[in-house]
Enzyme design. Structure first.
Site, mmCIF file in Angstrom:
data_model
loop_
_atom_site.group_PDB
_atom_site.id
_atom_site.type_symbol
_atom_site.label_atom_id
_atom_site.label_comp_id
_atom_site.label_asym_id
_atom_site.label_seq_id
_atom_site.Cartn_x
_atom_site.Cartn_y
_atom_site.Cartn_z
ATOM 1 N N ARG A 91 16.259 90.754 30.873
ATOM 2 C CA ARG A 91 16.818 91.531 31.976
ATOM 3 C C ARG A 91 16.950 92.988 31.528
ATOM 4 N NH1 ARG A 91 21.366 88.254 33.319
ATOM 5 N NH2 ARG A 91 19.934 87.134 34.676
ATOM 6 N N ASN A 136 28.697 87.907 27.325
ATOM 7 C CA ASN A 136 27.444 87.319 26.854
ATOM 8 C C ASN A 136 27.527 87.073 25.360
ATOM 9 O OD1 ASN A 136 25.655 87.745 29.296
ATOM 10 N ND2 ASN A 136 26.270 89.852 28.913
ATOM 11 N N ASP A 185 22.388 82.914 25.686
ATOM 12 C CA ASP A 185 22.617 81.980 26.794
ATOM 13 C C ASP A 185 24.076 81.712 27.130
ATOM 14 O OD1 ASP A 185 19.729 81.482 26.674
ATOM 15 O OD2 ASP A 185 20.213 80.205 24.977
ATOM 16 N N ASP A 202 26.713 77.952 31.037
ATOM 17 C CA ASP A 202 25.346 77.826 30.505
ATOM 18 C C ASP A 202 25.250 77.074 29.178
ATOM 19 O OD1 ASP A 202 24.523 79.234 32.766
ATOM 20 O OD2 ASP A 202 24.703 81.165 31.757
#
Length: 180
Positions: free
Chosen positions: A25, A89, A107, A122
């Site tokens: 991203r 994150n 992840d 996640d």
């Protein structure tokens, strides 16, 4: 080797990669507000985001971004009408290269609500990618340790989770935009 850092007031891109070096991203534009003690603080609002599959979207709310050069996580503080939400994150420490903050996304994420309750997200993706991309036992151990450290930081309201932190930096960001 000396660590490279962006300059305060500079506009940078943020690139998130996966363990296999593929881009995950890209955030087009983040303004750097502070650089000190291995921490970079930036902010953005309505910035263009590009996904690895080519899709694009714009962020909806102002965000203050908190990057560490030594911890394996980063924190986005999103300022919404009903309070500050945090998206954390689990990632490699950032590097700064060619006007870009770069990190590897591992992840696992923690979504933190304004009341500082949180959900770990996640977990299955982390397990799957760990197998597919061959996360080493060393990387997995670091991620587990850093997850505990991050939870401790949230629960003790330290760093970006300190009361008023996101609002303070967003105010500085707004003042900087007015001066442009």
């Amino acid at each position: 080797m000396a660590m490279n850092y962006p300059k305060i007031g500079q506009t940078v891109e943020i690139h998130s990669y996966k363990h296999n070096s593929n881009i995950h991203r890209i955030w087009q534009e983040t303004t750097i507000l502070d650089v000190s003690n291995g921490v970079v603080i930036g902010a953005n609002h309505k910035t263009l985001v590009m996904e690895s599959d080519g899709r694009t979207w714009y962020t909806r709310e102002p965000a203050v971004c908190y990057f560490f050069s030594e911890y394996w996580f980063n924190v986005l503080c999103m300022l919404r009408k009903d309070g500050v939400y945090f998206y954390c994150n689990l990632s490699s420490p950032f590097v700064y290269d060619q006007k870009t903050i770069k990190y590897i996304d591992y992840d696992l994420d923690i979504k933190v609500y304004p009341n500082l309750k949180y959900d770990i997200l996640d977990v299955e993706e982390y397990r799957r990618h760990g197998e597919e991309m061959g996360y080493s036992s060393e990387v997995k151990e670091i991620i587990n340790q850093q997850l505990l450290l991050l939870k401790e930081m949230i629960e003790s309201k330290k760093g970006p989770f300190a009361p008023g932190f996101a609002e303070y930096w967003y105010d500085i960001y707004k003042k900087r935009l007015i001066k442009r």
